[in-house]
Design an enzyme around this catalytic site. Structure first.
Site, short mmCIF file in Angstrom:
data_model
loop_
_atom_site.label_atom_id
_atom_site.label_comp_id
_atom_site.label_asym_id
_atom_site.label_seq_id
_atom_site.Cartn_x
_atom_site.Cartn_y
_atom_site.Cartn_z
CE LYS A 151 -3.01 3.19 0.78
NZ LYS A 151 -3.93 3.67 -0.22
CB CYS A 191 -3.28 8.67 0.34
SG CYS A 191 -4.76 7.97 1.06
N1 LIG Z 1 -9.99 8.66 2.30
C1 LIG Z 1 -9.32 7.96 1.39
O1 LIG Z 1 -9.48 8.17 0.21
C2 LIG Z 1 -8.39 6.85 1.81
C3 LIG Z 1 -7.88 5.99 0.82
C4 LIG Z 1 -7.06 4.95 1.19
C5 LIG Z 1 -6.73 4.78 2.53
N2 LIG Z 1 -7.22 5.64 3.48
C6 LIG Z 1 -6.86 5.40 4.89
O2 LIG Z 1 -8.00 4.96 5.59
C7 LIG Z 1 -7.94 5.42 6.94
C8 LIG Z 1 -9.20 6.20 7.27
O3 LIG Z 1 -9.23 7.35 6.46
P1 LIG Z 1 -10.54 8.25 6.29
O4 LIG Z 1 -10.25 9.13 5.13
O5 LIG Z 1 -11.74 7.41 6.26
O6 LIG Z 1 -10.50 9.09 7.66
P2 LIG Z 1 -11.61 10.12 8.18
O7 LIG Z 1 -10.88 11.14 8.97
O8 LIG Z 1 -12.50 10.52 7.06
O9 LIG Z 1 -12.51 9.23 9.16
C9 LIG Z 1 -12.05 8.60 10.27
C10 LIG Z 1 -13.17 8.53 11.30
O10 LIG Z 1 -12.67 7.78 12.40
C11 LIG Z 1 -13.19 8.33 13.59
N3 LIG Z 1 -12.37 7.87 14.71
C12 LIG Z 1 -11.16 8.28 15.12
N4 LIG Z 1 -10.73 7.55 16.17
C13 LIG Z 1 -11.70 6.65 16.43
C14 LIG Z 1 -11.85 5.60 17.38
N5 LIG Z 1 -10.88 5.33 18.26
N6 LIG Z 1 -12.97 4.89 17.37
C15 LIG Z 1 -13.96 5.14 16.48
N7 LIG Z 1 -13.88 6.12 15.55
C16 LIG Z 1 -12.75 6.85 15.51
C17 LIG Z 1 -13.18 9.82 13.35
O11 LIG Z 1 -14.07 10.51 14.21
C18 LIG Z 1 -13.58 9.89 11.86
O12 LIG Z 1 -14.99 10.05 11.71
C19 LIG Z 1 -6.65 6.23 7.06
O13 LIG Z 1 -5.63 5.41 7.52
C20 LIG Z 1 -6.37 6.63 5.62
O14 LIG Z 1 -5.01 6.87 5.39
C21 LIG Z 1 -8.05 6.66 3.15
#
Ligand SMILES: NC(=O)c1ccc[n+]([C@@H]2O[C@H](COP(=O)([O-])OP(=O)(O)OC[C@H]3O[C@@H](n4cnc5c(N)ncnc54)[C@H](O)[C@@H]3O)[C@@H](O)[C@H]2O)c1
Length: 426
Positions: free
Chosen positions: A203, A257
């Site tokens: 990744k 990312c």
């Molecule tokens: N958004 C993308 O396009 C994308 C693509 C690939 C990978 N990722 C990865 O996926 C992961 C999540 O990214 P995202 O964009 O969805 O993040 P985001 O910030 O949109 O959402 C994360 C959510 O998790 C919640 N949260 C935080 N700590 C928590 C806990 N302990 N228990 C429950 N909820 C909790 C937050 O309140 C938030 O609503 C990251 O590691 C990111 O790098 C994201």
């Protein structure tokens, strides 16, 4: 029917939870943010993603998707919490740690635990497994633990969640198989099983590959500005080679990312990753480069009006995390020499804490329009409107997206600043 608990209801967790709910699973979405939980239970979403509001409304109405601030017993736990970086670029895995701890009271032998968050190499072995062990489970025998990184493209998340190939890295081969089966039940893409650390690195290398290649294009853009070369012509011609694919230069690399993941590798193997680290530095330098060109473009004016179009880190989304466009907007706003007017049809004022204007108001009386994001709205700019409303119809298109061809407009692009160099050399 299996019950799935998805921890973290953001850009990844919410679409994932919704897709499993649509397939008929009983899904509990968990988020520490009460607002997110309340909205979801009303069938509403707090993020912008194509077709997601309709899907969430449908699965919540059916009773397949519910939300809560704390987990419940389930067969499968999917962790999709943020993994940002600290100021010093070290990975912040606190959310993964908290989320893993939060499921311990509900975990039972035979459960499947999947981390979807992007994580530094060895996090599954060195952080997640020890937490589960402290919770009284043998992560290599009692439960099936895997890392399944996400590679969806914002704007196409609901399509790509189903169609993309998934890499599932298990702490054991059996865990990879069990976790793989969770995805096989709902997706049409391939599911490839491997070890956890290989999945983590694959990744990270996907995004690092892109970051390094963008850095190369950005370096070419800077070289071209120095030498009076059109980088876009160079790229077009070089890419006629059957095995060359030079990327496009731009105002920098953003998002959570590409602008973050390479640091996860650098942190773990700094001596061995000078190219990756330097690419990060080159891409981070692009906002300064853009602001420097705005300075050159407006050098003759006392109090230039600068219209800024776009704030998100890429086109057609509302996400401003790590956005170079935000950095550029702030740098311009901080410089009292400029009268800055900012517009972004996908961003609201409460996201940014400064005033936003309509496109039409932003360009009225402007001396230069700086396009920082390739939103569809900016790909279809009304060129006549620019000529009529701008004080001087000058466009600096940092995304090479506007397609401006009206001779009444002076167009500059990152990678194509020849005219500017020529003017200033007299
Ligand atoms: N958004 C993308 O396009 C994308 C693509 C690939 C990978 N990722 C990865 O996926 C992961 C999540 O990214 P995202 O964009 O969805 O993040 P985001 O910030 O949109 O959402 C994360 C959510 O998790 C919640 N949260 C935080 N700590 C928590 C806990 N302990 N228990 C429950 N909820 C909790 C937050 O309140 C938030 O609503 C990251 O590691 C990111 O790098 C994201």
């Amino acid at each position: 029917m299996k019950k799935i608990c998805v921890i973290g209801l953001g850009y990844i967790g919410l679409p994932t939870a919704s897709v499993f709910a649509r397939a008929g699973y009983e899904v509990l979405g968990v988020d520490v943010n009460q607002k997110v939980v309340d909205s979801l239970n009303e069938g509403k979403v707090t993020i912008e993603e194509v077709n997601l509001p309709e899907l969430v409304k449908e699965v919540v109405a059916k009773g397949n998707l519910k939300a809560s601030v704390s987990p419940e017993k389930a067969d499968v736990f999917i962790i999709a919490v943020p993994t940002p970086i600290h100021e010093d670029h070290r990975a912040n895995v606190d959310y993964v740690e908290e989320a893993t701890k939060s499921i311990l009271p509900y975990l039972e032998k035979g459960n499947i635990v999947i981390v979807e968050s992007t994580i530094p190499p060895r996090t599954m072995d060195d952080l997640v497994a020890p937490i589960l062990k402290e919770g009284g489970f043998d992560p290599y025998n009692d439960i099936y633990v895997a890392h399944c990184p996400e590679r969806v493209l914002p704007g196409r998340i609901l399509i790509e969640l189903i169609e993309n190939t998934r890499i599932v890295g298990g702490l054991t081969p059996e865990a990879a198989k069990k976790a793989g089966d969770v995805y096989r039940a709902v997706i049409t893409g391939d599911v490839v099983e491997t070890e956890a650390v290989t999945a983590e690195m694959s990744k990270l290398m996907e995004n690092t590959f892109r970051d390094v290649n963008i850095a190369l294009a950005n370096e070419l853009a800077k070289i071209s500005a120095r030498l009076g070369v059109n980088a876009h012509d160079v790229i077009k011609l070089a890419n006629k080679h059957p095995r060359v694919n030079i990327h496009l230069p731009g105002p920098g690399v953003g998002g959570h990312c590409l602008a973050v993941d390479p640091y996860f590798i650098v942190e773990k193997a700094p001596e061995e990753s000078p190219l990756i680290a330097e690419s990060r530095r080159i891409n981070n330098s692009m906002p300064d480069f853009v602001v420097e060109q705005v300075k050159r473009l407006t050098a003759e004016l006392d109090h230039p009006v600068v219209a800024v179009a776009g704030l998100t880190y890429k086109g057609n989304i509302d996400d401003i995390r790590e956005s170079p466009a935000m950095e550029i907007a702030h740098m311009l706003l901080d410089n009292k020499r400029y009268d800055v007017r900012i517009t972004d049809p996908h961003v609201s004022e409460d996201q940014v804490h400064f005033n936003l204007q309509s496109f039409s108001d932003a360009i009225s009386g402007a001396n230069v329009l700086v396009v920082l994001v390739d939103h569809d709205e900016f790909k279809q700019i009304d060129q006549q409107e620019l000529i009529e409303k701008m004080a001087t119809p000058v466009v600096f298109d940092t995304r090479n997206c506007t397609g401006i061809d009206n001779p009444g407009i002076t167009l500059y692009r990152i990678g194509d600043l020849k005219k500017l160099t020529a003017i200033q050399q007299g």
